[in-house]
Design an enzyme around this catalytic site. Structure first.
Site: not given
Ligand code: 1HE
Length: 259
Positions: A114, A134
């Site tokens: 977005e 989402e």
């Molecule tokens: C996060 C987030 C997040 C990573 N919120 N903490 N978005 C999603 O559903 C995408 C969620 N994220 C992923 O699918 C993956 O993290 C990635 C593909 C982006 C990256 O993967 P990777 O293997 O490099 O990293 P990771 O191990 O998954 O994440 C690293 C850290 O970032 C980890 O935290 P840690 O404390 O365990 O190290 C994750 O929890 C954190 N992290 N993404 C919070 N999104 C206006 S409305 C919009 C609505 C939306 O955007 S919904 C989509 C949300």
């Protein structure tokens, strides 16, 4: 604006280019409440000397979307207000008058898409992938994807993307218009800067019309749109910059309007 003490957004001026970095690489630049407020604050009062913005993410990903760790029970009113705030912010990005060139890599997911789709030019690297997960997370898009992503790739594809949670890769993204350029790995920022420099050299009135008139004309009926185009063209073509630009072309000279 430059006085703002940002904590999750990095900002520096490089000539007339404001380089804005989503700066939470350890969280894949997930958009927390703090980060969306900082983005809003920047675009509400950008530095006067900025003519173009380059927007990028720190680390290997552009942006993993909404910070899901901040999810908590909310009532409808609070949820409406958060979405409205995202809409105001992305509206300021798209229509605020500063051309934005986004340098994309890795995840461009949910709220990250977005933000990217609110930029005017998007340059991607081969690692880039796009998704709207989402629907699979039990939520809905709230930062403008219904309108802006649908306008670019078609509403049918947005429905399918959200139902299945599929990702489009960098090649798909280029084909569909999610990016305008696909460059080599590590090359997006340099390309974004080259494009930003080119845009900064355009006549200010021409850039104004491109950003303000074109998207509005796109929403009008054909008769109204063509009339609005007549007004926009009359205003730009009668400017001193237009005379200088056409004269330079006829003399086979390059011209920049910012020097
Ligand atoms: C996060 C987030 C997040 C990573 N919120 N903490 N978005 C999603 O559903 C995408 C969620 N994220 C992923 O699918 C993956 O993290 C990635 C593909 C982006 C990256 O993967 P990777 O293997 O490099 O990293 P990771 O191990 O998954 O994440 C690293 C850290 O970032 C980890 O935290 P840690 O404390 O365990 O190290 C994750 O929890 C954190 N992290 N993404 C919070 N999104 C206006 S409305 C919009 C609505 C939306 O955007 S919904 C989509 C949300």
């Amino acid at each position: 604006m430059t006085d703002h003490a940002f904590t999750q957004l990095a900002f520096e001026m490089e000539g007339a280019v404001a380089v804005l970095t989503l700066d939470r690489p350890d969280k894949r630049n997930a958009v927390s409440g703090v980060l969306i407020r900082e983005i809003n604050a920047f675009f509400a009062a950008p530095p006067k000397e900025a003519k173009v913005v380059v927007l990028k993410g720190a680390g290997e990903h552009f942006c993993a979307g909404l910070d899901l760790s901040e999810h908590k029970e909310r009532d409808v009113q609070e949820a409406l207000e958060i979405s409205r705030y995202w809409h105001k912010t992305t509206e300021m990005m798209q229509m605020g008058g500063l051309p934005i060139v986004a340098a994309l890599k890795g995840a461009v997911i949910g709220g990250g898409l977005e933000l990217a789709i609110s930029a005017h030019v998007r340059v991607a690297e081969p690692s880039t992938f796009y998704a709207l997960p989402e629907g699979r997370r039990g939520i809905f898009v709230g930062g403008g994807a219904s309108m802006r992503v649908g306008r670019v790739i078609g509403f049918g594809r947005v429905v399918e993307m959200m139902l299945t949670g599929r990702s489009y890769d960098a090649e798909d993204g280029l084909r569909l218009g999610l990016s305008h350029y696909l460059v080599g790995e590590g090359g997006a920022l340099a390309k974004a800067h080259a494009l930003a420099d080119q845009i900064a050299g355009n006549a200010p009135l021409a850039n104004y019309m491109i950003l303000q008139a074109l998207p509005r004309i796109g929403e009008m009926s054909p008769a109204e749109g063509l009339f609005a185009e007549e007004l926009a063209t009359a205003l730009t073509q009668t400017s001193a910059d237009a005379r200088a630009g056409m004269e330079a072309f006829l003399k086979k000279q390059a011209i920049r309007f910012d020097r």
